[in-house]
Design an enzyme around this catalytic site. Structure first.
Site, short mmCIF file in Angstrom:
data_model
loop_
_atom_site.label_atom_id
_atom_site.label_comp_id
_atom_site.label_asym_id
_atom_site.label_seq_id
_atom_site.Cartn_x
_atom_site.Cartn_y
_atom_site.Cartn_z
N VAL A 24 0.42 -5.24 13.11
CA VAL A 24 0.88 -4.21 13.80
C VAL A 24 1.53 -3.10 12.78
O VAL A 24 2.72 -3.48 12.64
CB VAL A 24 1.93 -4.44 15.24
CG1 VAL A 24 2.22 -3.32 15.87
CG2 VAL A 24 1.09 -5.55 16.10
N GLY A 136 8.42 -5.36 3.95
CA GLY A 136 7.74 -5.31 5.10
C GLY A 136 6.70 -6.19 5.03
O GLY A 136 6.24 -6.84 4.06
N ASP A 138 3.69 -6.45 6.08
CA ASP A 138 2.41 -6.15 5.59
C ASP A 138 2.31 -6.05 3.92
O ASP A 138 1.05 -6.42 3.52
CB ASP A 138 1.86 -4.68 6.10
CG ASP A 138 2.77 -3.89 5.89
OD1 ASP A 138 4.14 -4.16 5.54
OD2 ASP A 138 2.59 -2.36 6.19
N ARG A 139 3.49 -5.82 3.24
CA ARG A 139 3.59 -5.46 2.01
C ARG A 139 3.37 -7.16 1.31
O ARG A 139 2.74 -7.01 0.17
CB ARG A 139 4.87 -4.98 1.56
CG ARG A 139 5.13 -3.51 2.07
CD ARG A 139 6.12 -2.96 1.61
NE ARG A 139 6.29 -3.01 0.31
CZ ARG A 139 7.51 -2.70 -0.64
NH1 ARG A 139 8.59 -2.56 0.06
NH2 ARG A 139 7.55 -2.74 -1.79
N ASP A 158 -1.99 0.27 -0.05
CA ASP A 158 -2.14 0.27 1.27
C ASP A 158 -2.06 1.70 1.73
O ASP A 158 -0.98 2.16 1.74
CB ASP A 158 -1.32 -0.58 1.87
CG ASP A 158 -1.96 -1.28 3.28
OD1 ASP A 158 -2.67 -0.20 3.99
OD2 ASP A 158 -1.71 -2.51 3.75
N THR A 213 -9.19 28.67 5.01
CA THR A 213 -7.95 27.81 5.22
C THR A 213 -8.14 26.45 5.32
O THR A 213 -7.53 25.55 4.64
CB THR A 213 -7.20 28.54 6.32
OG1 THR A 213 -6.98 29.83 6.03
CG2 THR A 213 -5.89 27.63 6.71
#
Length: 287
Positions: A24, A136, A138-139, A158, A213
């Site tokens: 998550v 974290g 995820d890390r 990541d 642009t």
């Protein structure tokens, strides 16, 4: 997912027990399904991704899980209801307010309470971080999977709401890393904070010099991110004192891996593989 990706997978009877890996993030939530007896190097049988909702009840999360599992079963070529509920799960959640929500939902959908990546979970990584509790989840998963798949030293990038750069030393220890604003965050900031700049759909720029642009913004956002990745990796390599393999995962990893000047491997399943390895290290499946 393509059906032919699963032609050589075991029969339904042989794959009736699963481990669900849930990641998550701030913007996206990802789900990866592994066979119960899969080894540490195995790939997920199926995966799914959805947007992360800031406000979510455990019933909302449970409904989402049931829908995801149904879609995964369809991707695997199974009929409705044929995919058995996962025996176990492991959760990585970087949104503190949603951790218990997902724990409750996973506990009801799976056969047991999920493992949660955080303090108290064995990582197999020697930590050089000043306060490992700050890292974290995820890390940790990315660093572990990068080391196991690509060796040490290694650098993992990541791409998500933030750009995370993880450095694993030659001895296999987690040295630390870099956290910076991500690609989508930069794109939103341009359109939100500059009144005359529109929201642009991200993609590969056709040229560095934009002739409208939108083209100029696309070049600045995407190639600016590429330049930042190149600069950060060069500085990490210099601090390591050697050239280390680089692996890129997350949103648009394939596209950006082709644009950077250094050699990089795009690995869509890096975080899932790391979560699955954490599961194996903390709760070895037994028949």
């Amino acid at each position: 997912m393509q059906a032919d990706a699963f032609e050589k997978r075991p029969s339904v009877a042989e794959r009736d027990s699963f481990v669900l890996c849930v990641d998550v993030g701030n913007s996206r939530s990802s789900f990866g399904l592994f066979a119960w007896d899969a080894g540490a190097q195995d790939e997920p049988l199926a995966r799914w991704e959805s947007s992360t909702l800031a406000q979510l009840t455990s019933d909302d999360a449970r409904l989402s899980l049931l829908q995801v599992l149904s879609l995964m079963g369809s991707d695997l070529g199974l009929r409705a209801g044929e995919l058995r509920r996962p025996r176990a799960a492991i959760l990585s959640c970087v949104v503190p307010s949603l951790v218990e929500v997902w724990v409750q939902a996973l506990s009801r959908v799976c056969e047991r309470r999920p493992l949660v990546v955080g303090p108290g979970l064995k990582t197999g990584l020697k930590m050089r971080y000043r306060d490992p509790a700050e890292i974290g989840s995820d890390r940790i998963a990315d660093a572990l999977a990068a080391r196991e798949r690509y060796g040490a030293p290694v650098i993992a990038l990541d791409l998500g709401t933030t750009l995370n750069v993880e450095a694993v030393g030659e001895d296999g220890s987690f040295l630390g890393g870099i956290i910076a604003p991500g690609l989508d965050m930069g794109a939103r900031a341009l359109s939100q904070d500059a009144a005359r700049l529109p929201v642009v759909e991200l993609g590969r720029p056709g040229a560095v010099i934009g002739r409208s642009t939108r083209e100029a913004m696309l070049s600045g956002i995407v190639l600016g991110e590429v330049a930042r990745m190149e600069g950060l990796v060069a500085r990490v390599q210099a601090e390591l004192g050697q050239v280390a393999p680089v692996v890129i995962t997350g949103t648009r990893a394939d596209e950006l891996a082709e644009l950077v000047s250094f050699e990089a491997k795009a690995d869509a399943n890096l975080t899932f593989r790391g979560l699955h390895q954490l599961f194996l290290q903390n709760e070895r499946p037994a028949r």
